[in-house]
Motif scaffolding. Sequence first.
Motif, PDB file in Angstrom:
ATOM      1  N   ASN A 192       0.820  -1.198   0.000  1.00 50.76           N
ATOM      2  CA  ASN A 192       0.000   0.000   0.000  1.00 50.76           C
ATOM      3  C   ASN A 192       0.862   1.260   0.000  1.00 50.76           C
ATOM      4  OD1 ASN A 192      -2.558   0.800  -0.229  1.00 50.76           O
ATOM      5  ND2 ASN A 192      -3.034   0.737   1.962  1.00 50.76           N
ATOM      6  N   ASP A 195       2.760   1.593  -3.286  1.00 51.40           N
ATOM      7  CA  ASP A 195       1.833   2.032  -4.334  1.00 51.40           C
ATOM      8  C   ASP A 195       1.561   3.522  -4.232  1.00 51.40           C
ATOM      9  OD1 ASP A 195      -0.285  -0.966  -4.468  1.00 51.40           O
ATOM     10  OD2 ASP A 195       1.586  -0.378  -5.516  1.00 51.40           O
ATOM     11  N   TYR A 196       1.438   3.948  -2.988  1.00 54.52           N
ATOM     12  CA  TYR A 196       1.184   5.380  -2.803  1.00 54.52           C
ATOM     13  C   TYR A 196       2.329   6.201  -3.393  1.00 54.52           C
ATOM     14  CZ  TYR A 196       1.003   9.814  -0.298  1.00 54.52           C
ATOM     15  OH  TYR A 196       0.986  11.139   0.005  1.00 54.52           O
ATOM     16  N   HIS A 197       3.504   5.782  -3.038  1.00 56.26           N
ATOM     17  CA  HIS A 197       4.655   6.548  -3.554  1.00 56.26           C
ATOM     18  C   HIS A 197       4.711   6.522  -5.065  1.00 56.26           C
ATOM     19  CE1 HIS A 197       6.479   7.809   0.114  1.00 56.26           C
ATOM     20  NE2 HIS A 197       6.403   6.552   0.627  1.00 56.26           N
ATOM     21  N   ILE A 198       4.440   5.296  -5.616  1.00 57.97           N
ATOM     22  CA  ILE A 198       4.479   5.183  -7.070  1.00 57.97           C
ATOM     23  C   ILE A 198       3.434   6.066  -7.714  1.00 57.97           C
ATOM     24  CG2 ILE A 198       3.987   3.611  -8.949  1.00 57.97           C
ATOM     25  CD1 ILE A 198       5.339   1.450  -7.271  1.00 57.97           C
ATOM     26  N   SER A 199       2.228   6.023  -7.169  1.00 58.13           N
ATOM     27  CA  SER A 199       1.176   6.835  -7.776  1.00 58.13           C
ATOM     28  C   SER A 199       1.472   8.311  -7.634  1.00 58.13           C
ATOM     29  CB  SER A 199      -0.172   6.482  -7.139  1.00 58.13           C
ATOM     30  OG  SER A 199      -0.118   6.702  -5.767  1.00 58.13           O
ATOM     31  N   VAL A 200       2.110   8.648  -6.515  1.00 61.73           N
ATOM     32  CA  VAL A 200       2.513  10.063  -6.388  1.00 61.73           C
ATOM     33  C   VAL A 200       3.510  10.417  -7.496  1.00 61.73           C
ATOM     34  CG1 VAL A 200       3.970  11.532  -4.970  1.00 61.73           C
ATOM     35  CG2 VAL A 200       2.000  10.449  -3.982  1.00 61.73           C
ATOM     36  N   GLN A 201       4.457   9.517  -7.697  1.00 60.90           N
ATOM     37  CA  GLN A 201       5.438   9.779  -8.761  1.00 60.90           C
ATOM     38  C   GLN A 201       4.787   9.903 -10.123  1.00 60.90           C
ATOM     39  OE1 GLN A 201       8.474   6.831  -8.827  1.00 60.90           O
ATOM     40  NE2 GLN A 201       9.615   7.715  -7.147  1.00 60.90           N
ATOM     41  N   ASN A 202       3.881   8.955 -10.403  1.00 61.31           N
ATOM     42  CA  ASN A 202       3.185   8.989 -11.696  1.00 61.31           C
ATOM     43  C   ASN A 202       2.441  10.289 -11.893  1.00 61.31           C
ATOM     44  OD1 ASN A 202       4.117   6.495 -12.233  1.00 61.31           O
ATOM     45  ND2 ASN A 202       2.182   5.401 -11.902  1.00 61.31           N
ATOM     46  N   MET A 203       1.793  10.641 -10.854  1.00 56.56           N
ATOM     47  CA  MET A 203       0.998  11.850 -10.960  1.00 56.56           C
ATOM     48  C   MET A 203       1.899  13.048 -11.212  1.00 56.56           C
ATOM     49  SD  MET A 203      -1.576  13.569  -8.302  1.00 56.56           S
ATOM     50  CE  MET A 203      -0.229  14.492  -7.696  1.00 56.56           C
ATOM     51  N   ARG A 206       3.022  12.983 -14.845  1.00 57.38           N
ATOM     52  CA  ARG A 206       1.939  13.355 -15.755  1.00 57.38           C
ATOM     53  C   ARG A 206       1.706  14.852 -15.709  1.00 57.38           C
ATOM     54  NH1 ARG A 206      -2.057  10.116 -13.918  1.00 57.38           N
ATOM     55  NH2 ARG A 206      -3.248  11.891 -13.128  1.00 57.38           N
TER      56      ARG A 206
END
Lengths: 253, 226
Positions: A192, A195-203, A206
């Motif tokens: 979890n 994933d948070y860190h990854i999604s932060v990076q993705n965001m 983008r």
Amino acid sequence: MLSRVVLSAAATAAPSLKNAAFLGPGVLQATRTFHTGQPHLVPVPPLPEYGGKVRYGLIPEEFFQFLYPKTGPYVLGTGLILYALSKEIYVISAETFTALSVLGVMVYGIKKYGPFVADFADKLNEQKLAQLEEAKQASIQHIQNAIDTEKSQQALVQKRHYLFDVQRNNIAMALEVTYRERLYRVYKEVKNRLDYHISVQNMMRRKEQEHMINWVEKHVVQSISTQQEKETIAKCIADLKLLAKKAQAQPVM
Amino acid sequence: MNENLFASFIAPTILGLPAAVLTILFPPLLIPTSKYLINNRLITTQQWLIKLTSKQMMTMHNTKGRTWSLMLVSLIIFIATTNLLGLLPHSFTPTTQLSMNLAMAIPLWAGTVIMGFRSKIKNALAHFLPQGTPTPLIPMLVIIETISLLIQPMALAVRLTANITAGHLLMHLIGSATLAMSTINLPSTLIIFTILILLTILEIAVALIQAYVFTLLVSLYLHDNT
């Protein structure tokens, strides 16, 4: 009390007599003997099973055996009776007939109801014995049952380790299950967070891309001067006219 | 004939000593006691009979009445055996003597009356007047009840004596009748048969014991309970 004083004095004088001091009050009754040896009624002397054999209900068999070597008992009896009658030693009177009737009724009653009464008495005795026997058997049965339950309990005790093994297995399994559950939960929590860190990076990426694109577009649009714009539009219109002419020619065929 | 008829009722003496005492003491020899549980047939049947009669007799009494059970059971056994032994030829029955029956009846009856008067005097006096009598009859009825109470022991004794004596006399008479008839053969068989029947009825002299003890019993019961 004086005897006690005497006895204590004797005890100090001779130590072997010290034990006798405890018998102080009993010394007086020492001359009486209680419960020494077996009482005479025990063991109970057994009764004979059947009574002595008797002929005609009155005369014992031994009498006949006694007389047989010497004289016939029936002849003796008949002779005595006839002698008594003829010599009027026994007088035939009113009593004779009453005697005859009484004895007749008695003999009739005994012959008719004798076996019945005998069986009844035997049955009563048998009932008593059966009751005692029943009590004894019930007691034996009870004790036997107790023994059997005790034995089965002992056998169960032998097999108790199975129970403990099963319980141990159960507990081990439960521990294993909880351990795995917790492991999984840990894994999920870690995932979890990652994933948070990854999604932060993705965001972030983008957003940067969009921002860059917007910036580039804006600048490109800004960089297109008005003259270039007119040129490109005229070129487009010329191209379109050409294309229209080419297109028109086709459907005539 | 007269002398001969009542000869069997004379109290027997041996050389001037009363043998009636021996006759009275003899019946208990026929009822043996035993210290064993399983006995011979005689003792078993006797014990069973005694148990039966005692149970029958004593069930209707309360605790105080049952203290009399030994007395009553021994009374019935004594009278029964004595009467039955008197049926044998040339035997003497002590219960044919009025003296003995009075000696049995008066103390027992007096005992019950005194016991009733000592414990519940009102109840005992209340027996003299039955319930629901019309008032003018009361004095006469009290006198009648008193007389009937006082006549109880006499009735008990005389009843027993008369019945047994009459039975014995009758047997003796009919026996002598057969003796006389035996020279003339034809009716003698008939009369012997009547002797037999009379005897079996006389063996219901044992029923007299019932009558004796029962009347005694009933009076005891009444005195104790009600």
